[in-house]
Scaffold this active site. Structure first.
Site, PDB file in Angstrom:
ATOM      1  CD  GLU A 250      -2.771  -1.367   0.180  1.00 46.17           C
ATOM      2  OE1 GLU A 250      -2.938  -0.394  -0.593  1.00 46.17           O
ATOM      3  OE2 GLU A 250      -3.367  -2.441   0.032  1.00 46.17           O
TER       4      GLU A 250
ATOM      5  CB  CYS B  19      -1.241   7.002   1.547  1.00 47.37           C
ATOM      6  SG  CYS B  19      -2.661   6.020   2.081  1.00 47.37           S
TER       7      CYS B  19
END
Length: 483
Positions: free
Chosen positions: A231, A265
């Site tokens: 990720e 993110c």
């Protein structure tokens, strides 16, 4: 409980006395041995583990929020509740509600030539999962993958970030209070410990962090052929359609950009908007930011940048862009001592500046004007595939085109960030923004071996395709291959 919680908050999390690599190897061996003693836990046992995790974390919600606040210098308690605990509770509740069904074998067709044989796919625990946690959402990004791993029946080792030592120490203490160390264990340490952790022969490794470190993690895992879920990040674009509601779009994406001071993110990284709307965008952003964070210098709802190094990097990105001809439009005043970095809208930033090349991970927001939607799509598609893409548009043709003609880890239409909170959606990247996914059922699958099982019937035709091959075999093969 292996340690007193107040003591855990007052010192860094544990470093094994016999050196990280040897201690990590021993811990992995202990977990693998424990797994082999109970390789397929019943759902009732898995549900107990999930409830125990939920109970201990939510019983210490205030203490965890205070630990994060101390690590950041200022971390909004309301943001912690919204962005970490609410999303985590939903993840646990969904696993408890659906997990028993997820783990049931599923019938699959065998094809007419294998009848009356039967086929199924049986979800099987992998064994020991490794989870590497970043600093920006230390609770959510540590516990959410753990929920998936536990629902799938695994053991887990969790490496916390050294940039959040108080949160890491408390999380380690709470997990140690709740689980045997050969079931779930938390380790902490610097980059050397992280490298040793990533090199362990886990049955699956999930890493959340930067693309740069993701390369290193994948190289380390490759030595053991350890499957990975990465990720990562990247530059998540926003496209504002030609006929979009501009005020709504600005208000919405500003919420996503200021949450955790942009240290997210999937935060919007740059905005593509119709040429000529830049001034209206900036004016609306000023008005809305003042409403969201009144008396900004003293406002406790705005989070600080995690460290002086990260604050200096954001300053350097802005200064370099400005030196190259960009204009900076600050929505408030910075405070370097408190590491409070007010949002800055940036116009006319050169494409070769670090601001437009690197993931920003902070409250800088470049505007990129476009003349046609074709041009905006070419701009996005000429760059590495992002973790998230955001579109503001109400007309179906624009929504359909952007959805079909871009590739991203996830997408929200007329919203920012919220796809990560949708219970039934997987979360993951694509290309440079990552690989694999978790959350919900996809998270259960990530930490399972979806084992195909074929069962032959006592009465079957297997002997018809066995040697010696003769005329009967030839007739049967021609029949099987007939178009």
């Amino acid at each position: 409980m292996k340690q007193d919680l107040p003591d855990a908050l007052s010192r860094p999390a544990s470093t094994p006395p016999d050196g990280p690599p040897a201690a990590l190897d021993a811990l992995l061996a202990a977990q693998r041995e424990a797994f082999l003693r109970d390789p397929f836990p019943a759902w009732e046992a898995r549900a107990r583990n999930l409830k125990a995790l939920r109970d201990v974390l939510f019983a210490h919600q205030d203490a965890l929020a205070e630990a994060m606040n101390a690590d950041f210098g200022q971390r909004s308690k309301a943001e912690v509740a919204l962005a970490e605990f609410v999303v985590l509770k939903q993840e646990i509740d969904a696993a408890l509600r659906h997990g028993a069904r997820w783990m049931k074998p599923r019938r699959r067709p065998v094809g007419k030539w294998l009848l009356p044989g039967r086929a199924k796919v049986m979800p099987q625990p992998l064994g020991v999962a490794g989870i590497v946690v970043p600093w920006n959402y230390p609770l959510l990004l540590g516990a959410s993958p753990l929920v998936c791993a536990l629902a799938a029946g695994n053991r887990a080792m969790i490496k916390m970030s050294e940039l959040t030592p108080r949160t890491s120490a408390l999380f380690e203490a709470l997990i140690g209070k709740t689980f045997a160390r050969d079931h779930v264990a938390v380790v902490s340490g610097d980059a050397a410990v992280g490298a040793a952790f990533s090199a362990l022969p886990f049955d699956h490794l999930l890493f959340t962090g930067s693309t740069r470190v993701g390369h290193e993690v994948m190289r380390a895992a490759a030595a053991n052929l350890t499957p990975v879920t990465l990720e990562l990040g990247g530059k998540s674009p926003v496209i504002i359609g030609e006929h979009a509601r501009l005020a709504y779009a600005v208000d919405s994406l500003l919420l996503g950009k200021t949450l955790n001071a942009g240290q997210t993110c999937i935060a919007p990284d740059y905005v593509l908007l119709p040429r000529g709307q830049e001034d209206a965008f900036i004016a609306r952003a000023r008005t809305r930011f003042a409403q969201l964070y009144p008396d900004f210098a003293n406002n406790r709802d705005y989070t600080s940048i995690i460290s002086a190094r990260h604050f200096e990097r954001l300053t350097r990105l802005a200064d370099e862009a400005q030196a190259s001809g960009a204009q900076l439009h600050a929505l408030g005043a910075h405070d370097a001592a408190a590491r409070r970095f007010a949002p800055v809208i940036v116009t006319n930033a050169g494409t070769q500046t670090a601001l437009m090349q690197e993931e920003i991970f902070g409250p800088l927001l470049p505007l990129v004007p476009y003349d046609t939607l074709d041009e905006a799509l070419r701009y996005v598609n000429a760059r590495p595939r992002p973790l998230s893409l955001y579109l503001y548009a109400d007309d179906a043709p624009t929504v359909e085109r952007v959805t079909r003609e871009t590739v991203a880890g996830g997408m929200s239409v007329n919203e920012t960030l919220m796809h990560i909170a949708a219970e039934g959606l997987p979360f993951g990247g694509v290309g440079a923004s990552g690989m694999g996914a978790y959350h919900g059922y996809e998270g259960f699958v990530t930490f399972s071996k979806m084992k195909p099982v074929f069962t032959q019937s006592r009465l079957n035709a297997r002997g018809l395709v066995a040697p010696p091959y003769g005329k009967r075999f030839g007739l049967l093969i021609r029949l099987m291959l007939k178009v």
